[in-house]
Motif scaffolding. Structure first.
Motif, PDB file in Angstrom:
ATOM      1  N   LEU A   1       0.937  -1.182  -0.025  1.00 23.07           N
ATOM      2  CA  LEU A   1      -0.018   0.020   0.168  1.00 23.07           C
ATOM      3  C   LEU A   1       0.827   1.124   0.130  1.00 23.07           C
ATOM      4  O   LEU A   1       0.500   2.270  -0.759  1.00 23.07           O
ATOM      5  N   MET A   2       1.827   1.124   0.799  1.00 23.05           N
ATOM      6  CA  MET A   2       2.821   2.388   0.904  1.00 23.05           C
ATOM      7  C   MET A   2       3.537   2.698  -0.648  1.00 23.05           C
ATOM      8  O   MET A   2       3.853   3.830  -1.065  1.00 23.05           O
ATOM      9  N   ARG A   3       4.018   1.432  -0.935  1.00 25.21           N
ATOM     10  CA  ARG A   3       4.682   1.468  -2.173  1.00 25.21           C
ATOM     11  C   ARG A   3       4.288   2.046  -3.376  1.00 25.21           C
ATOM     12  O   ARG A   3       4.530   2.863  -4.166  1.00 25.21           O
ATOM     13  N   HIS A   4       2.947   1.672  -3.338  1.00 23.59           N
ATOM     14  CA  HIS A   4       1.889   2.091  -4.464  1.00 23.59           C
ATOM     15  C   HIS A   4       0.875   3.314  -4.217  1.00 23.59           C
ATOM     16  O   HIS A   4      -0.016   3.706  -4.986  1.00 23.59           O
ATOM     17  N   TRP A   5       1.203   4.164  -3.153  1.00 23.79           N
ATOM     18  CA  TRP A   5       0.838   5.396  -2.825  1.00 23.79           C
ATOM     19  C   TRP A   5      -0.778   5.123  -2.551  1.00 23.79           C
ATOM     20  O   TRP A   5      -1.710   6.091  -3.103  1.00 23.79           O
ATOM     21  N   HIS A   6      -1.069   4.046  -2.049  1.00 23.68           N
ATOM     22  CA  HIS A   6      -2.676   3.852  -1.591  1.00 23.68           C
ATOM     23  C   HIS A   6      -2.808   4.704  -0.098  1.00 23.68           C
ATOM     24  O   HIS A   6      -1.899   4.824   0.560  1.00 23.68           O
ATOM     25  N   SER A   7      -3.871   5.433  -0.377  1.00 27.65           N
ATOM     26  CA  SER A   7      -4.093   6.345   0.913  1.00 27.65           C
ATOM     27  C   SER A   7      -5.107   6.083   1.748  1.00 27.65           C
ATOM     28  O   SER A   7      -4.991   6.234   3.100  1.00 27.65           O
ATOM     29  N   THR A   8      -6.070   5.706   1.143  1.00 28.53           N
ATOM     30  CA  THR A   8      -7.437   5.152   2.209  1.00 28.53           C
ATOM     31  C   THR A   8      -7.346   4.342   3.400  1.00 28.53           C
ATOM     32  O   THR A   8      -7.648   4.913   4.565  1.00 28.53           O
ATOM     33  N   PRO A   9      -6.592   3.383   3.018  1.00 26.13           N
ATOM     34  CA  PRO A   9      -6.458   2.331   4.313  1.00 26.13           C
ATOM     35  C   PRO A   9      -5.808   3.057   5.728  1.00 26.13           C
ATOM     36  O   PRO A   9      -5.882   2.740   6.784  1.00 26.13           O
ATOM     37  N   PHE A  10      -4.684   4.147   5.214  1.00 29.38           N
ATOM     38  CA  PHE A  10      -3.981   4.626   6.262  1.00 29.38           C
ATOM     39  C   PHE A  10      -4.803   5.800   6.837  1.00 29.38           C
ATOM     40  O   PHE A  10      -4.654   6.119   8.153  1.00 29.38           O
ATOM     41  N   GLU A  11      -5.927   6.193   6.396  1.00 27.47           N
ATOM     42  CA  GLU A  11      -6.849   7.100   6.791  1.00 27.47           C
ATOM     43  C   GLU A  11      -7.817   6.578   7.729  1.00 27.47           C
ATOM     44  O   GLU A  11      -8.533   7.291   8.709  1.00 27.47           O
ATOM     45  N   MET A  12      -7.592   5.048   7.964  1.00 29.42           N
ATOM     46  CA  MET A  12      -8.421   4.770   9.026  1.00 29.42           C
ATOM     47  C   MET A  12      -7.961   4.982  10.326  1.00 29.42           C
ATOM     48  O   MET A  12      -8.654   4.629  11.393  1.00 29.42           O
ATOM     49  N   CYS A  13      -6.817   5.216  10.351  1.00 35.15           N
ATOM     50  CA  CYS A  13      -6.142   5.452  11.882  1.00 35.15           C
ATOM     51  C   CYS A  13      -6.133   6.978  11.947  1.00 35.15           C
ATOM     52  O   CYS A  13      -5.722   7.849  11.297  1.00 35.15           O
ATOM     53  N   GLU A  14      -6.185   7.325  13.264  1.00 37.76           N
ATOM     54  CA  GLU A  14      -6.301   8.753  13.775  1.00 37.76           C
ATOM     55  C   GLU A  14      -5.515   8.784  15.005  1.00 37.76           C
ATOM     56  O   GLU A  14      -5.423   8.070  15.776  1.00 37.76           O
ATOM     57  N   ILE A  15      -4.997  10.291  15.030  1.00 35.25           N
ATOM     58  CA  ILE A  15      -4.267  10.464  16.320  1.00 35.25           C
ATOM     59  C   ILE A  15      -4.671  11.912  16.802  1.00 35.25           C
ATOM     60  O   ILE A  15      -4.821  12.884  15.734  1.00 35.25           O
ATOM     61  N   LYS A  16      -4.780  12.188  17.889  1.00 32.51           N
ATOM     62  CA  LYS A  16      -5.023  13.775  18.451  1.00 32.51           C
ATOM     63  C   LYS A  16      -3.926  13.729  19.508  1.00 32.51           C
ATOM     64  O   LYS A  16      -3.773  13.251  20.355  1.00 32.51           O
ATOM     65  N   LEU A  17      -3.214  15.074  19.147  1.00 29.24           N
ATOM     66  CA  LEU A  17      -2.181  15.423  20.118  1.00 29.24           C
ATOM     67  C   LEU A  17      -2.689  17.044  20.679  1.00 29.24           C
ATOM     68  O   LEU A  17      -3.164  17.608  19.837  1.00 29.24           O
ATOM     69  N   HIS A  18      -1.912  16.864  21.767  1.00 34.22           N
ATOM     70  CA  HIS A  18      -1.990  18.280  22.165  1.00 34.22           C
ATOM     71  C   HIS A  18      -0.324  18.753  22.152  1.00 34.22           C
ATOM     72  O   HIS A  18       0.542  18.202  22.706  1.00 34.22           O
ATOM     73  N   VAL A  19      -0.412  19.902  21.611  1.00 33.29           N
ATOM     74  CA  VAL A  19       0.935  20.713  21.213  1.00 33.29           C
ATOM     75  C   VAL A  19       1.048  21.984  21.717  1.00 33.29           C
ATOM     76  O   VAL A  19       0.123  22.857  21.607  1.00 33.29           O
ATOM     77  N   LYS A  20       2.057  22.303  22.417  1.00 33.93           N
ATOM     78  CA  LYS A  20       2.529  23.505  22.788  1.00 33.93           C
ATOM     79  C   LYS A  20       3.808  24.094  21.934  1.00 33.93           C
ATOM     80  O   LYS A  20       4.826  23.128  21.909  1.00 33.93           O
ATOM     81  N   LEU A  21       3.781  25.312  21.335  1.00 34.84           N
ATOM     82  CA  LEU A  21       4.355  25.573  20.128  1.00 34.84           C
ATOM     83  C   LEU A  21       4.645  26.846  19.978  1.00 34.84           C
ATOM     84  O   LEU A  21       3.793  27.588  20.487  1.00 34.84           O
ATOM     85  N   PRO A  22       5.706  27.458  19.647  1.00 32.05           N
ATOM     86  CA  PRO A  22       5.804  28.984  19.251  1.00 32.05           C
ATOM     87  C   PRO A  22       4.823  29.380  18.204  1.00 32.05           C
ATOM     88  O   PRO A  22       4.562  28.668  17.384  1.00 32.05           O
ATOM     89  N   VAL A  23       4.299  30.399  18.214  1.00 34.83           N
ATOM     90  CA  VAL A  23       3.117  30.925  17.198  1.00 34.83           C
ATOM     91  C   VAL A  23       3.897  30.857  15.705  1.00 34.83           C
ATOM     92  O   VAL A  23       3.228  30.665  14.730  1.00 34.83           O
ATOM     93  N   PHE A  24       5.198  31.317  15.569  1.00 39.42           N
ATOM     94  CA  PHE A  24       5.953  31.318  14.326  1.00 39.42           C
ATOM     95  C   PHE A  24       5.809  29.797  13.749  1.00 39.42           C
ATOM     96  O   PHE A  24       5.775  29.419  12.723  1.00 39.42           O
ATOM     97  N   VAL A  25       6.130  28.767  14.620  1.00 38.37           N
ATOM     98  CA  VAL A  25       6.119  27.441  14.170  1.00 38.37           C
ATOM     99  C   VAL A  25       4.617  26.964  13.704  1.00 38.37           C
ATOM    100  O   VAL A  25       4.331  26.114  12.941  1.00 38.37           O
ATOM    101  N   ALA A  26       3.773  27.375  14.571  1.00 38.80           N
ATOM    102  CA  ALA A  26       2.275  27.097  14.384  1.00 38.80           C
ATOM    103  C   ALA A  26       1.761  27.634  12.971  1.00 38.80           C
ATOM    104  O   ALA A  26       0.919  26.917  12.492  1.00 38.80           O
ATOM    105  N   ARG A  27       2.362  28.736  12.653  1.00 37.76           N
ATOM    106  CA  ARG A  27       1.916  29.359  11.396  1.00 37.76           C
ATOM    107  C   ARG A  27       2.402  28.379  10.264  1.00 37.76           C
ATOM    108  O   ARG A  27       1.937  28.477   9.056  1.00 37.76           O
ATOM    109  N   GLN A  28       3.737  27.841  10.472  1.00 36.64           N
ATOM    110  CA  GLN A  28       4.171  27.071   9.589  1.00 36.64           C
ATOM    111  C   GLN A  28       3.204  25.429   9.492  1.00 36.64           C
ATOM    112  O   GLN A  28       2.978  25.127   8.483  1.00 36.64           O
TER     113      GLN A  28
END
Length: 302
Positions: A82-109
């Motif tokens: 799947l990775m080798r042939h650029w299939h995307s949908t199966p990987f979309e079945m996994c999700e992650i939620k992160l809490h991130v603390k970061l500088p504003v200029f990094v957040a804008r990137q």
């Protein structure tokens, strides 16, 4: 300190009270859940929640029930396919939620990756902390002479000391004025949504960032790359360590095909075939521009 006492107390309570579940669980991710990992001088990442594991990817690819095939090798082989042939949908079945603390200029990137759900700390409602990103001396670099959006050699001696002093002084002066403007001591006090415009881009913000694995891999491919800006790359590197434990087979395929692999244009493939046949190929005979040829040679010389 990256975590305030209230946040640390919340983490301790959550990790002390595990809940039974019938859903698929990644043991590697369970070890990371809620923990905060320091990034830069005041930042961090921590996993708030996740969905799915390696088996969820293969299950979706086969549209089957249960955990897919009984053979781990077959599942890993499918993930690599799947990775080798650029299939995307199966990987979309996994999700992650992160809490991130970061500088504003990094957040804008970071926010340029418009494939996630984001909820950021509101400086209209709350007061930002007096926390600024101040680079360590080895990360104070001059402008690159060959890359308009990159860095060159580190600043030295008196120049480096002067830059650090400017950053610290300007940051604290701006925050002093911010506090003064919002103060209600003897005055009406400027609205927080207006006072925040005076704050520098190196002040820290926080957000919850939820993204599926396909789009997370795209983010990591760009931001964990050695050419990415250091201040966002260290966040990507920290996330990589978590993802490697969450979905080890998918992350191994990602490392191999995305981070460790290269993409060649049609001209690049033609030049490579000619070189393997013993022909001496130059930029003039390659059909490539100088920039394309430089990048092509860099791939071969690494």
């Amino acid at each position: 300190m990256p975590l305030n006492p209230e946040q640390q107390a919340e983490i301790d309570e959550l990790r002390a009270t595990p809940q039974p579940t019938l859903r698929a669980v990644s043991e590697g991710m369970e070890a990371h859940l809620y923990k905060a990992y320091d990034v830069l001088d005041h930042g961090f990442i921590r996993v708030i929640d996740y969905m799915g594991d390696d088996a969820a990817i293969t299950q979706a690819a086969r549209v089957s029930y249960g955990k897919g095939t009984k053979s781990v090798q077959n599942d890993e082989g499918l993930i690599r396919y799947l990775m080798r042939h650029w299939h995307s949908t199966p990987f979309e079945m996994c999700e992650i939620k992160l809490h991130v603390k970061l500088p504003v200029f990094v957040a804008r990137q970071w926010i340029r990756h418009r494939t996630a759900n984001v909820n950021e700390y509101s400086a209209r409602y709350s007061i930002l902390d007096r926390e600024f990103y101040i680079p360590s001396p080895e990360h104070l670099a001059a402008q690159s002479e060959i890359n308009n959006q990159g860095r060159g050699a580190a600043l030295q001696g008196a120049e480096a000391a002067q830059v650090l002093e400017i950053l610290k002084t300007d940051s604290n002066r701006a925050y002093d004025n911010y506090e003064q403007m919002i103060s209600e001591d003897g005055q009406a006090g400027l609205a927080r949504e207006l006072a925040r415009m005076n704050l520098p881009a190196n002040i820290y913000t926080q957000w919850y960032w939820k993204v599926d694995l396909h789009n997370l891999f795209h983010f990591l491919r760009l931001r964990a790359d050695s050419h990415a800006q250091y201040e966002i790359r260290v966040y990507a590197d920290a996330i990589c360590k978590v993802v490697a434990d969450w979905v080890p087979a998918a992350y191994a395929a990602f490392e191999d095909y995305r981070m460790g692999g290269v993409n060649l244009s049609g001209k690049g493939v033609d030049c490579l075939k000619r070189m393997l046949a013993g022909e001496t190929v130059t930029q003039e005979t390659s059909g490539m521009s100088k920039g394309e040829w430089r990048e092509f040679r860099a791939l071969l010389d690494d």
